[in-house]
Design an enzyme around this catalytic site. Structure first.
Site, mmCIF file in Angstrom:
data_model
loop_
_atom_site.group_PDB
_atom_site.id
_atom_site.type_symbol
_atom_site.label_atom_id
_atom_site.label_comp_id
_atom_site.label_asym_id
_atom_site.label_seq_id
_atom_site.Cartn_x
_atom_site.Cartn_y
_atom_site.Cartn_z
ATOM 1 N N LYS A 15 0.967 -1.483 0.075
ATOM 2 C CA LYS A 15 0.169 -0.298 0.247
ATOM 3 C C LYS A 15 1.213 0.838 0.142
ATOM 4 O O LYS A 15 0.970 1.914 -0.535
ATOM 5 C CB LYS A 15 -0.982 -0.037 1.314
ATOM 6 C CG LYS A 15 -2.149 -0.845 1.466
ATOM 7 C CD LYS A 15 -2.939 -0.836 2.744
ATOM 8 C CE LYS A 15 -2.449 -0.918 3.809
ATOM 9 N NZ LYS A 15 -1.464 -2.370 4.004
ATOM 10 N N ARG A 90 -8.991 1.293 9.728
ATOM 11 C CA ARG A 90 -8.628 -0.428 9.732
ATOM 12 C C ARG A 90 -9.600 -1.102 10.878
ATOM 13 O O ARG A 90 -9.245 -1.896 10.839
ATOM 14 C CB ARG A 90 -7.139 -0.514 10.873
ATOM 15 C CG ARG A 90 -6.236 -0.502 9.665
ATOM 16 C CD ARG A 90 -4.270 -0.513 10.517
ATOM 17 N NE ARG A 90 -3.374 -1.577 10.691
ATOM 18 C CZ ARG A 90 -2.690 -0.988 10.090
ATOM 19 N NH1 ARG A 90 -2.562 0.061 9.288
ATOM 20 N NH2 ARG A 90 -1.594 -1.424 9.986
ATOM 21 N N ARG A 129 12.244 -7.003 3.740
ATOM 22 C CA ARG A 129 11.519 -4.880 3.956
ATOM 23 C C ARG A 129 12.931 -4.627 4.705
ATOM 24 O O ARG A 129 13.441 -4.405 6.115
ATOM 25 C CB ARG A 129 10.632 -4.910 4.285
ATOM 26 C CG ARG A 129 10.708 -3.207 4.181
ATOM 27 C CD ARG A 129 8.937 -3.075 4.067
ATOM 28 N NE ARG A 129 8.197 -3.178 5.796
ATOM 29 C CZ ARG A 129 7.004 -2.902 5.976
ATOM 30 N NH1 ARG A 129 5.894 -2.120 4.858
ATOM 31 N NH2 ARG A 129 6.576 -2.678 7.480
ATOM 32 N N ARG A 162 12.197 -1.474 10.461
ATOM 33 C CA ARG A 162 11.188 -1.855 11.593
ATOM 34 C C ARG A 162 10.923 -2.169 12.582
ATOM 35 O O ARG A 162 11.138 -3.838 12.220
ATOM 36 C CB ARG A 162 10.086 -1.674 10.543
ATOM 37 C CG ARG A 162 9.272 0.275 9.872
ATOM 38 C CD ARG A 162 7.939 -0.146 8.627
ATOM 39 N NE ARG A 162 6.960 -0.410 9.726
ATOM 40 C CZ ARG A 162 5.912 -1.055 9.286
ATOM 41 N NH1 ARG A 162 5.839 0.430 8.383
ATOM 42 N NH2 ARG A 162 5.066 -1.269 9.825
ATOM 43 N N ARG A 173 0.546 -9.041 13.350
ATOM 44 C CA ARG A 173 -0.261 -7.761 12.337
ATOM 45 C C ARG A 173 -0.758 -8.684 11.631
ATOM 46 O O ARG A 173 -1.961 -8.312 11.162
ATOM 47 C CB ARG A 173 1.082 -7.207 11.803
ATOM 48 C CG ARG A 173 1.117 -6.341 13.008
ATOM 49 C CD ARG A 173 2.820 -5.837 12.246
ATOM 50 N NE ARG A 173 3.060 -5.120 11.498
ATOM 51 C CZ ARG A 173 4.220 -4.805 10.430
ATOM 52 N NH1 ARG A 173 4.944 -5.486 11.116
ATOM 53 N NH2 ARG A 173 3.996 -4.097 9.390
HETATM 54 P P1 AMP Z 1 1.818 0.593 9.094
HETATM 55 O O1 AMP Z 1 2.988 1.310 8.741
HETATM 56 O O2 AMP Z 1 0.179 1.021 8.507
HETATM 57 O O3 AMP Z 1 1.904 -1.074 8.668
HETATM 58 O O4 AMP Z 1 1.016 0.315 10.917
HETATM 59 C C1 AMP Z 1 1.556 -0.133 11.762
HETATM 60 C C2 AMP Z 1 1.720 -0.190 13.450
HETATM 61 O O5 AMP Z 1 0.651 1.260 13.225
HETATM 62 C C3 AMP Z 1 0.266 -0.451 13.149
HETATM 63 O O6 AMP Z 1 1.155 -2.064 13.605
HETATM 64 C C4 AMP Z 1 -0.784 -0.179 14.448
HETATM 65 O O7 AMP Z 1 0.210 -0.438 15.763
HETATM 66 C C5 AMP Z 1 -0.145 1.217 13.930
HETATM 67 N N1 AMP Z 1 -1.666 1.997 13.366
HETATM 68 C C6 AMP Z 1 -1.336 2.706 11.927
HETATM 69 N N2 AMP Z 1 -2.729 2.763 11.503
HETATM 70 C C7 AMP Z 1 -3.251 2.463 12.216
HETATM 71 C C8 AMP Z 1 -4.763 2.248 12.490
HETATM 72 N N3 AMP Z 1 -5.699 3.476 11.599
HETATM 73 N N4 AMP Z 1 -5.169 2.150 13.779
HETATM 74 C C9 AMP Z 1 -4.758 1.933 14.775
HETATM 75 N N5 AMP Z 1 -3.989 1.341 14.891
HETATM 76 C C10 AMP Z 1 -2.366 1.451 13.727
#
Ligand code: AMP
Length: 221
Positions: A15, A90, A129, A162, A173
């Site tokens: 994404k 989410r 990654r 990361r 996740r």
């Molecule tokens: P991402 O970079 O999108 O994989 O997000 C990394 C982490 O940020 C996730 O595992 C969640 O802990 C938190 N996070 C990101 N977006 C959201 C969201 N819309 N709602 C809740 N937690 C989020």
């Protein structure tokens, strides 16, 4: 051309990579809740302090925190040319609140794109990654560069792994995605706008599919 899009899909389906491209080609604001939260953690703000333990465990940050920050973000000026939401919504409550905010702002969503990649491929991608700590460019360790080397994209940042890209957190996740986020596919399918894209392939191939899907709006590309 103003477009307001949501990219849906599990962590690691690409994404962010695709949102960066859409931003570069069309100027639509790339809004990644994950990036916003990681910046907050790095800057040591109250938001970062609240979010960090959830992010480290691969759990979701609370809806109220996320909804509050997204309400502010969508109202910023750069979103007037269109936006691409990456990692938000989410949960169903987040999606419902987003609908309310967009309705108040008279904004219509033009595209809901779900990118699908099998879990085994996601695990492979995320364990390899590496991400630039300056420009956010995403690459794969072992191809041309490793964590710790200089990013060839911006020439100033360094590639890092990361913190949540370790096998245990990746698996958590993916479970959280199945339990709390996947139901959004049905939520948006019922609204009749969902486009599903097979996300296995090179970033260029997926980008072409996304562009094509926005032109022809078919269910499957
Ligand atoms: P991402 O970079 O999108 O994989 O997000 C990394 C982490 O940020 C996730 O595992 C969640 O802990 C938190 N996070 C990101 N977006 C959201 C969201 N819309 N709602 C809740 N937690 C989020």
């Amino acid at each position: 051309m103003v477009r307001n899009l949501i990219l849906l899909g599990a962590p690691g389906v690409g994404k962010g990579t695709q949102a960066v491209r859409l931003n570069q080609t069309f100027g639509w604001a790339h809004i990644s809740t994950g990036d916003i939260l990681r910046n907050a953690v790095q800057e040591g703000t109250e938001l970062g302090r609240q979010a960090k333990s959830y992010m480290d465990k691969g759990e979701l940050v609370s809806d109220s925190v996320i909804i509050g920050l997204m309400k502010d973000r969508i109202q910023q000026n750069d979103c007037r040319n269109g936006f691409v939401l990456d990692g938000f919504p989410r949960t169903v409550p987040q999606a419902e609140q987003l609908e309310n905010v967009l309705e108040e702002m008279h904004i219509v969503l033009d595209g809901l794109i779900s990118i699908e990649v099998p879990d085994w491929e996601i695990v492979k991608r995320l364990t390899q990654r590496i991400v630039c700590n300056h420009c956010g460019f995403v690459s794969t360790s072992g191809e041309n560069h490793e964590a710790g080397t200089t990013c060839g994209h911006c020439d100033s940042g360094q590639f890092i792994r990361r913190q949540d890209d370790n096998i245990e957190t990746i698996q958590r996740r993916l479970t959280v995605y199945q339990d709390q986020t996947r139901s959004l596919i049905d939520f948006y399918r019922q609204r009749g706008k969902l486009i599903t894209i097979n996300g296995s392939g090179s970033p260029d191939e997926i980008y072409l599919k996304i562009q094509k899907s926005l032109e022809i709006s078919s269910e499957n590309v």
